[in-house]
Each structure stands twice: as C-alpha cells, then as structure tokens.
Design a protein around this motif. Structure first.
Motif, PDB file in Angstrom:
ATOM      1  N   UNK A 101       0.815  -1.209   0.000  1.00  0.00           N
ATOM      2  CA  UNK A 101       0.000   0.000   0.000  1.00  0.00           C
ATOM      3  C   UNK A 101       0.844   1.251   0.000  1.00  0.00           C
ATOM      4  N   UNK A 117     -17.443  27.372   1.411  1.00  0.00           N
ATOM      5  CA  UNK A 117     -16.936  26.009   1.247  1.00  0.00           C
ATOM      6  C   UNK A 117     -16.461  25.722  -0.166  1.00  0.00           C
ATOM      7  N   UNK A 118     -16.530  26.688  -1.060  1.00  0.00           N
ATOM      8  CA  UNK A 118     -15.983  26.459  -2.392  1.00  0.00           C
ATOM      9  C   UNK A 118     -15.614  27.798  -3.014  1.00  0.00           C
ATOM     10  N   UNK A 163      -8.324  25.732  -0.915  1.00  0.00           N
ATOM     11  CA  UNK A 163      -8.050  26.542   0.274  1.00  0.00           C
ATOM     12  C   UNK A 163      -8.374  25.701   1.494  1.00  0.00           C
ATOM     13  N   UNK A 207      -9.407  22.841  10.597  1.00  0.00           N
ATOM     14  CA  UNK A 207     -10.470  21.855  10.646  1.00  0.00           C
ATOM     15  C   UNK A 207      -9.905  20.467  10.792  1.00  0.00           C
ATOM     16  N   UNK A 208     -10.471  19.728  11.673  1.00  0.00           N
ATOM     17  CA  UNK A 208     -10.134  18.310  11.786  1.00  0.00           C
ATOM     18  C   UNK A 208     -11.323  17.645  12.451  1.00  0.00           C
ATOM     19  N   UNK A 209     -11.996  16.705  11.782  1.00  0.00           N
ATOM     20  CA  UNK A 209     -13.213  16.152  12.365  1.00  0.00           C
ATOM     21  C   UNK A 209     -12.964  15.547  13.734  1.00  0.00           C
ATOM     22  N   UNK A 210     -11.906  14.758  13.847  1.00  0.00           N
ATOM     23  CA  UNK A 210     -11.553  14.202  15.146  1.00  0.00           C
ATOM     24  C   UNK A 210     -10.060  14.379  15.295  1.00  0.00           C
ATOM     25  N   UNK A 216      -7.972  13.264  17.047  1.00  0.00           N
ATOM     26  CA  UNK A 216      -7.139  12.115  17.378  1.00  0.00           C
ATOM     27  C   UNK A 216      -6.599  11.426  16.120  1.00  0.00           C
ATOM     28  N   UNK A 267      -3.926  13.624   9.769  1.00  0.00           N
ATOM     29  CA  UNK A 267      -3.230  12.938   8.700  1.00  0.00           C
ATOM     30  C   UNK A 267      -1.736  13.204   8.800  1.00  0.00           C
ATOM     31  N   UNK A 271      -1.276  17.850   9.078  1.00  0.00           N
ATOM     32  CA  UNK A 271      -2.194  18.792   8.449  1.00  0.00           C
ATOM     33  C   UNK A 271      -2.993  19.544   9.490  1.00  0.00           C
ATOM     34  N   UNK A 272      -3.367  20.787   9.168  1.00  0.00           N
ATOM     35  CA  UNK A 272      -4.160  21.601  10.101  1.00  0.00           C
ATOM     36  C   UNK A 272      -5.425  22.039   9.376  1.00  0.00           C
TER      37      UNK A 272
END
Lengths: 158, 450
Positions: free
Chosen positions: B44, B244-245, B260, B265-268, B270, B273, B449-450
C-alpha cells in the motif's frame, strides 16, 4: 483477550449497512465506503488477537474504519461537502433536512450520523471518536436542536 | 427537547439511509487472508507513492496548461499590480509597520488594488511584494473599522496549479461583533449572527476576471481587479455558515476550483493525517549530540529585545522562570517573521518565540540533550491560509528543506540556528528534513495537516 473470528463475522453481518452508511459520509459515497468497510473488517480480522477488550469490539472496528476513511478521504472540507451533496444525501428525499444537516459543522454532523445512521450509544460514539461522553452529549444536543428547528421552521412555513 | 422531537428526527433521518445490503463476508476474508499484514502495508505504501507521484505529475501538467492559458502570476512575480497608494494610505501603513514587532523593511511600498464600499464601510485592499512573500493588507473605514494583513509565499505562485491563491477566508473585518438571533425553541434554540462583515481575499492569475464563492445555499462573486479579489459578506452572516468552495477563471469559460484550507479543521483531532508521500523516509546518519554554541557563549547575534522593540514580559517563560539571554533573529531578512531565542531559568533552558503578526507571539522550550536536532512549530495568526513553520536547529544542522504534500521541495531559510518559512495549509502535511554539512539526511520531522 482478543476477539474471535465468529464475533467479528457476527458483527459484520449484523452491522454492515450501518457502517457503510456512516462511512459514506466521510469517504464520499457508497462505493468508496464499501471498500473502506471491507478493508476495516479485514484488518480487524487479521488483528483480532490484538483487541484488548477494554472497550466494545464494535467501537474498536469503528476506529479502524475511521482511520482508513480519513486517510483516504479528501482533506479539503469543500471536497467532502461536494461529495456529500452529490453522492450520499439526496436532497430530493427531504430537502430541508438535508440542507440542515449540511449546515452543521463537520464534527457535529458526523456525530449525528453515528447516532442515527450507525445507531451507536453515547458511550460507543465516544469510544469510536476518541472524545468524552459529555462532548458527545453536548454535540448531539446542539445538532438535534438545529435539525429540529429546521423541521419546525419548515412546518411553520407550510 | 422532547422525546417526540427526537423520534421525529430519527424517523426523518432514517428515511435518508440507504437500506441496500451489499455485504460480502467472503470478500472480507479474501482481503484479510490473501495479504499478510506487513506485505500489505508495504504494497500500500508503494502503491500510495506511485499514485501520489502520478497525481503530482498530472497536476503539474494541468497547472502548466492552466498557467499558460491564463498567463500565470507574472503580475505578482515580476510586475507591480494596481497603482501606488496615496501618501496618506502609505503613511498609515508605515506607522502601523513601525509599531509591529515583525515589521517589513522600511522602504516597503503599498500598491492599491481594490477599493469598494459595503454597508457604510469602505474597504481598501493593498498589496506588496517583500522577499519571498506576497502580502495583502485590507483596511476598513466606517462601522467595521480595522485592518487585516495576510501573506502568501511567492513559491506557491511560481508553480501554481490554480488560477488564484487565497490569503484569508471568512475573517471578520475590523472588530468582530456578534448578536443572538432567531426564535427560542424549548429554551435552547438561538443562532449567532456576525454583525461585522466577513472578508475573503487573495491574488489572481493574469487574465482572471471571475472569482465565485459558495457558502450554504448562496453563491457570490468577488470584486476582481489588479490581480486580486475581495469578497465581503456583509448581510450579517450566520456563524458556522462558512465559504466552502471558491472557483476562478475567465469570463465565458469554465471556472476552476481554487484549493483553500478554510478555518482550521479536523473532524476528530485524534486522527490527524501524517501521510507525506514525498521526501526522504530515513536518515543517513545519527549525528553526535550538539548544542548551539553562540547562545551558550551569549554572542550578541541578531538584535536585542530593545532594538527590536519587543517587551521582555511578552516572551515565553518570562514570568515563570526569568530570561537570562535573548536575541531576535530574522532568518530571511527580506521576510517579516522573526524568531526570538532565549535562555530561561536556573538551568538555562533554550526557548524560542515566533513573532508572526504585529503582536503575535507563541513559543516553547526544549533541550537538545536528548538528541533532538530541531524544534518545529506552526503558527496561524487569525486562521490565515498560510502559516509560519518555524523553530530552532542545533549546530549539526547545516540546512533544512521542506517537502510538501504536492511533491514540491522548498529550501527553508536558516540563519543563526533559527529558521522560518511561510507554508500554505493546503500543502500540509509536510516533511521537514535536516541535512548536515556533507548533505546527509540527519533528521526528519512530519508536520501534520491543520
């Protein structure tokens, strides 16, 4: 501790559709979500001996699925939004609710999906997402209030 | 909220679910059993690398084609977009710049790009080039009085793959003011509206005449002039409904999506990426432990705090431990970001402070004694699209490169053991790679990533 082959298979057969529907919201549609869920259960099956049993087996598999989905999903929120719009939530089914869901902040929206599409308990959502139960409760309360207000507003306009 | 409300919501949501069952346990077993774990990982990794490389080549080709069609960013890279600012406008900038702890060179000249009015306020967008930075400054007179500044790295425009580069998205113009609005339902339902305008701005490639922004159900067109765009949401936007676009292009042609990052933003959190397919993945050599000799000997390099007009009390560790020694280093004299290196406390711990905005300071302390080669941090004042990757490196590090997620490799300005580089958040995660004087890889750190 570990998990048995039978336990993982039973979980898969019982919960596959819920997994796929929730993961579709972050993976960008049904097909990529199916791939993620198959991979997640395959990984869980391979690593079943490493399951420590300090939480539920389902939450453990959710965490694996999220890791795979987030690594594969577009990181750009706009891209996720567009995939959500095009590939998963069909606005013609319930336009006001779909719009209200799309207006929710991403984290709140995912918790809603886990609760209502995944049918997870607060404790399981907390385990799966690595957040506290209190945060789950507060997030869901806010999301519900937003969504109910949207439904309520729509009713008042009719 | 009532139980009735909850069940109503559950019922409506369940109608959106896809009930089809396409499960296949045999397929799961095939995936699990056909590839042993380690082989699967390697495969992978290799496949991801190949796919990423192919995408990079494709994007580069697409970017070149796009740049050729639209003329690239020559307006910003080699020209002078807009017209000179008036003496009053230039003087206001110089005064603000002189007060800043991270000032641009004194001869920096503003160019006026866009002037527009909205809801009783006048918005003026200026631009200038300074070293490796393209900077935009927005001033607002009237009800939303204030000023915003955001810079874009020049290298982002050199190989740009989109016809515009975003500097700032959805930032409150001037002092942010909020109000609660809407009906109360069950005592818990009210929305927050932002009474100030929300502004988004950036630079455009030559020939771009349309920049379109989407948020919620709305679609808006930015003011585009002089290789820049400015969009103002002034109708008391709701908090949480963000752009958002963004797409841009020539009139009459298909618009191209402009990447952009938006608000951090990061959903969780924990699962940030960390996958960077490019750059070295292992070190050539583990160097012997080193320190920073000029700091140990208190050599007066760079500027003192007094010369840089930075109050000692504003620095990290000043109140808790006391500062024994401090110098202000500007790794790239043409750029505005500074790094303050300090020794604090009884054990002379080495600390750093990054100064990236007019008054923005952040930092931390660490030691090289455990084998660390360099520290690395990322500062985003005001949620800007680009932030400063900054830190300090010990004497073993001769140079640093950053490998971005699009396959580009940028050299990092490093001077007197301090480094800083402006990096767009859309190009994170990235790898920061340290080399010794013989060009051997001696350290690798991934920036998430942030």
């Amino acid at each position: 501790m570990g998990a048995s082959e039978q336990e993982i298979e039973e979980l898969y057969r019982r919960r596959y559709v819920a997994f796929r529907n929730v993961i579709a919201t972050v993976a960008g549609g049904r097909e990529p979500a199916r791939d993620v869920v198959q991979d997640a259960f395959a990984q869980a099956f391979r690593r079943r001996e490493t399951f420590r049993g300090d939480g539920s087996l389902e939450a453990w598999v959710w965490r694996i699925a999220f890791r795979i989905a987030f690594a594969a999903a577009p990181r750009d929120l706009a891209a996720i939004e567009s995939l959500l719009e095009e590939a998963f939530l069909e606005p013609e089914r319930d336009p006001d609710l779909v719009y209200a869901i799309r207006s929710l902040p991403p984290r709140r929206r995912l918790v809603v999906f886990l609760r209502y599409f995944g049918d997870l308990s607060y404790e399981e959502i907390a385990e799966a997402c690595g957040i506290s139960e209190g945060t789950v409760a507060a997030t869901l309360a806010k999301a519900r209030a937003d969504l109910l207000a949207a439904i309520d507003r729509e009713g008042a306009e009719r | 909220m009532t139980r009735h409300g909850d069940s109503l919501l559950a019922e409506r949501l369940s109608a959106l679910e896809d009930p089809r069952d396409d499960s296949d346990w045999e397929d799961v077993l095939r995936r699990a059993l056909e590839q042993p774990l380690e082989r699967s990982r390697r495969f992978r990794g290799r496949r991801a690398l190949l796919i990423a490389a192919a995408i990079a080549v494709l994007m580069l080709a697409l970017g070149v084609a796009l740049a050729a069609t639209l003329g690239g960013f020559s307006g910003w890279l080699s020209g002078k977009p807009g017209s000179p600012a008036s003496p009053t406008e230039q003087s206001a900038f110089q005064q603000a710049n002189a007060r800043s702890w991270a000032a641009f060179p004194t001869g920096t000249k503003l160019r006026r790009l866009i002037v527009t009015r909205s809801e009783g306020s006048t918005y003026r967008l200026f631009g200038f080039r300074s070293g490796d930075e393209i900077c935009l400054r927005l001033t607002v007179d009237g009800a939303d009085r204030g000023a915003l500044m955001s810079c874009i790295p020049r290298l982002e425009l050199v190989k740009a793959k989109a016809p515009a580069a975003v500097a700032l998205v959805d930032a409150p113009a001037g002092k942010a003011r909020y109000e609660l609005t809407g009906r109360r339902i069950g005592g818990s339902r009210q929305r927050v509206r932002i009474r100030s305008g929300l502004v988004s701005f950036g630079v455009t490639a030559d020939g771009v005449s349309i920049v379109e922004l989407l948020y919620g159900r709305h679609r808006g067109r930015a003011r585009v002039a002089n290789n820049a765009f400015l969009y103002i949401r002034s109708n008391h936007p709701y908090a949480g409904v963000t752009i958002d676009r963004i797409s841009a292009g020539e009139s009459g042609n298909h618009l191209t999506a402009v990447p952009f990052a938006g608000r951090p933003y990061e959903p969780f959190t924990s699962h940030p990426s960390m996958n960077v397919p490019f750059g070295p993945s292992r070190v050539d050599l583990n160097p012997p432990l080193r320190s920073i000799e000029w700091i140990r000997h208190h050599e007066p390099r760079g500027l003192s705090l007094a010369q840089a007009h930075i109050p000692r009390s504003s620095l990290y560790g000043a109140h808790s431990y006391g500062i024994n020694f401090a110098r202000v280093i500007q790794p790239d004299p043409r750029n505005h970001v500074r790094v303050v290196m300090t020794q604090v406390g009884r054990r002379n711990a080495l600390c750093e402070n990054w100064i990236v905005g007019a008054r923005a300071v952040t930092g931390g302390c660490f030691g090289f004694e455990n084998g660390r080669l360099f520290s690395a941090g990322y500062a985003i004042p005001g949620g800007e699209e680009s932030g400063a990757v900054s830190g300090i490196a010990n004497d073993a590090v001769a140079r640093l490169d950053i490998f971005l997620n699009d396959g580009e490799r940028w050299p990092v300005p490093l001077k007197d053991n301090a480094y800083v580089i402006l990096v767009p958040r859309i190009l994170l995660p990235a790898k920061l790679v340290a080399y010794d004087a013989q060009n051997r890889v001696i350290g690798i750190q991934t920036l998430p990533g942030i």
